[in-house]
Design a protein around this motif. Structure first.
Motif, PDB file in Angstrom:
ATOM      1  N   ILE A  63       0.821  -1.242   0.019  1.00 51.93           N
ATOM      2  CA  ILE A  63       0.095  -0.109   0.062  1.00 51.93           C
ATOM      3  C   ILE A  63       0.840   1.275   0.072  1.00 51.93           C
ATOM      4  O   ILE A  63       1.612   1.627   0.861  1.00 51.93           O
ATOM      5  CB  ILE A  63      -0.931   0.009   1.115  1.00 51.93           C
ATOM      6  N   GLY A  64       0.904   2.048  -1.102  1.00 49.56           N
ATOM      7  CA  GLY A  64       1.457   3.137  -1.301  1.00 49.56           C
ATOM      8  C   GLY A  64       0.981   4.404  -1.132  1.00 49.56           C
ATOM      9  O   GLY A  64      -0.155   4.592  -0.308  1.00 49.56           O
ATOM     10  N   GLY A  65       1.379   5.487  -1.473  1.00 51.65           N
ATOM     11  CA  GLY A  65       0.955   6.767  -1.632  1.00 51.65           C
ATOM     12  C   GLY A  65      -0.632   6.946  -2.335  1.00 51.65           C
ATOM     13  O   GLY A  65      -0.905   6.204  -3.213  1.00 51.65           O
ATOM     14  N   GLU A  66      -1.324   7.677  -1.583  1.00 51.59           N
ATOM     15  CA  GLU A  66      -2.770   7.780  -2.041  1.00 51.59           C
ATOM     16  C   GLU A  66      -3.577   6.632  -2.044  1.00 51.59           C
ATOM     17  O   GLU A  66      -4.371   6.342  -2.992  1.00 51.59           O
ATOM     18  CB  GLU A  66      -2.889   8.493  -3.434  1.00 51.59           C
ATOM     19  N   GLY A  67      -3.195   5.508  -1.280  1.00 51.61           N
ATOM     20  CA  GLY A  67      -3.849   4.081  -1.097  1.00 51.61           C
ATOM     21  C   GLY A  67      -3.560   3.388  -2.488  1.00 51.61           C
ATOM     22  O   GLY A  67      -4.270   2.407  -2.680  1.00 51.61           O
ATOM     23  N   ARG A  68      -2.558   3.739  -3.110  1.00 54.82           N
ATOM     24  CA  ARG A  68      -2.139   2.950  -4.363  1.00 54.82           C
ATOM     25  C   ARG A  68      -1.745   1.354  -3.971  1.00 54.82           C
ATOM     26  O   ARG A  68      -0.947   1.489  -2.964  1.00 54.82           O
ATOM     27  CB  ARG A  68      -1.100   3.441  -5.051  1.00 54.82           C
ATOM     28  N   ARG A  69      -2.125   0.673  -4.590  1.00 54.69           N
ATOM     29  CA  ARG A  69      -1.685  -0.675  -4.475  1.00 54.69           C
ATOM     30  C   ARG A  69      -0.966  -1.452  -5.481  1.00 54.69           C
ATOM     31  O   ARG A  69      -1.393  -1.142  -6.563  1.00 54.69           O
ATOM     32  CB  ARG A  69      -2.829  -1.693  -4.183  1.00 54.69           C
TER      33      ARG A  69
END
Length: 299
Positions: A63-69
């Motif tokens: 799970i990265g920035g802005e909820g990016r998966r």
């Protein structure tokens, strides 16, 4: 599983991730039979677990920035000695100490990054100059921050000082034991010669010379020296071999070198002591005449 997933989404369950240069992966493949796909790692399709071989082949979702998966598969595992710049590791049970990723993977993840470790390669003679310049840069750009600067020369110096201390302690103990052994041997010879003084006096009264008796005692000393040599070569070398096999498993940087010169010097000293101490002891105990020694023994 749902509970663990919720904890992970809140950022409370996970592991450190760090970028890893491809050269480390290539170096790893040269030393290990189980290879890591360098291209897949470079493209961000696979990641590498550090310090945990059990997760190899597992699929993880990051799970990265802005909820990016971003989904990726653990394509290999490395030990801590395969990477020389690991400064922090995760202590979460069930997760690897760190997950190594490529630059492309970080771009896909879109999370904030920071520089945690910088490694410099410098010639040995230029290390003091490089250290001074790095310290100036850190003082200028990291004013008020805490940082750790490790220099190979300083590490080696500290290691050499530690080894010097251990050598001093070990040599002092060895010298102490050698002195005790020498005193015990002198006491043994004095006791033996004193208890056999009537025997020596009778031998001289029947025609034996001081030279013959001293030669006899020297052979006895040689006999003790030979016994000591056999014990050192069998029992001592057995203990040394056991330590040589055991220590590297505890201290991975330890290198075993058979102490040929110290052992040769030690055995030489033992032979000298065993040959000359009986001679010296008998010389001081036989200053009186044969008649006086026989009279003292009878009294």
């Amino acid at each position: 599983v749902e509970t663990m997933r919720g904890v992970a989404e809140q950022g409370q369950y996970g592991a450190w991730i760090s970028t890893l240069d491809e050269k480390y992966v290539e170096s790893y493949n040269e030393k290990h039979d189980k290879k890591i796909d360098v291209q897949a790692f470079k493209d961000g399709k696979t990641v590498i677990a550090l310090g945990d071989n059990d997760l190899n082949g597992s699929k993880l979702t990051f799970i990265g920035g802005e909820g990016r998966r971003v989904a990726a598969e653990i394509g290999g595992a490395m030990d801590y000695e395969d990477v020389d710049y690991v400064s922090s590791v995760s202590m979460v049970v069930g997760m690897p100490g760190m997950i190594m990723v490529s630059d492309n993977f970080v771009k896909q993840l879109g999370c904030d990054t920071c520089i945690s470790t910088v490694t410099f390669d410098a010639d040995e003679e230029l290390e003091p100059q490089v250290k001074s310049q790095v310290e100036e840069l850190c003082d200028e750009y990291l004013a008020g921050a805490t940082y750790e600067l490790d220099v190979r020369a300083d590490i080696l110096k500290g290691f050499e000082e530690s080894m010097m201390g251990l050598n001093i302690i070990g040599n002092s103990i060895s010298l102490f034991l050698l002195v005790i052994g020498m005193l015990n041997f002198i006491n043994l010879m004095m006791t033996s010669i004193y208890s056999r003084r009537r025997e020596f006096a009778v031998m001289q009264a029947t025609g034996a010379t001081n030279r013959q008796i001293r030669k006899l005692l020297s052979f006895e000393g040689l006999y003790y020296a030979l016994i000591t040599t056999v014990l050192v070569m069998l029992l001592g070398n057995g203990i040394l071999l056991a330590e040589a096999n055991m220590v590297p498993s505890v201290v991975d940087y330890a290198v075993f070198r058979y102490p040929v010169i110290p052992l040769t010097v030690l055995l030489g000293c033992i032979y000298i002591l065993c040959l000359f101490i009986p001679f010296i002891v008998y010389r001081y105990s036989s200053r009186a005449t044969i008649t006086e020694r026989l009279r003292d023994i009878e009294n």
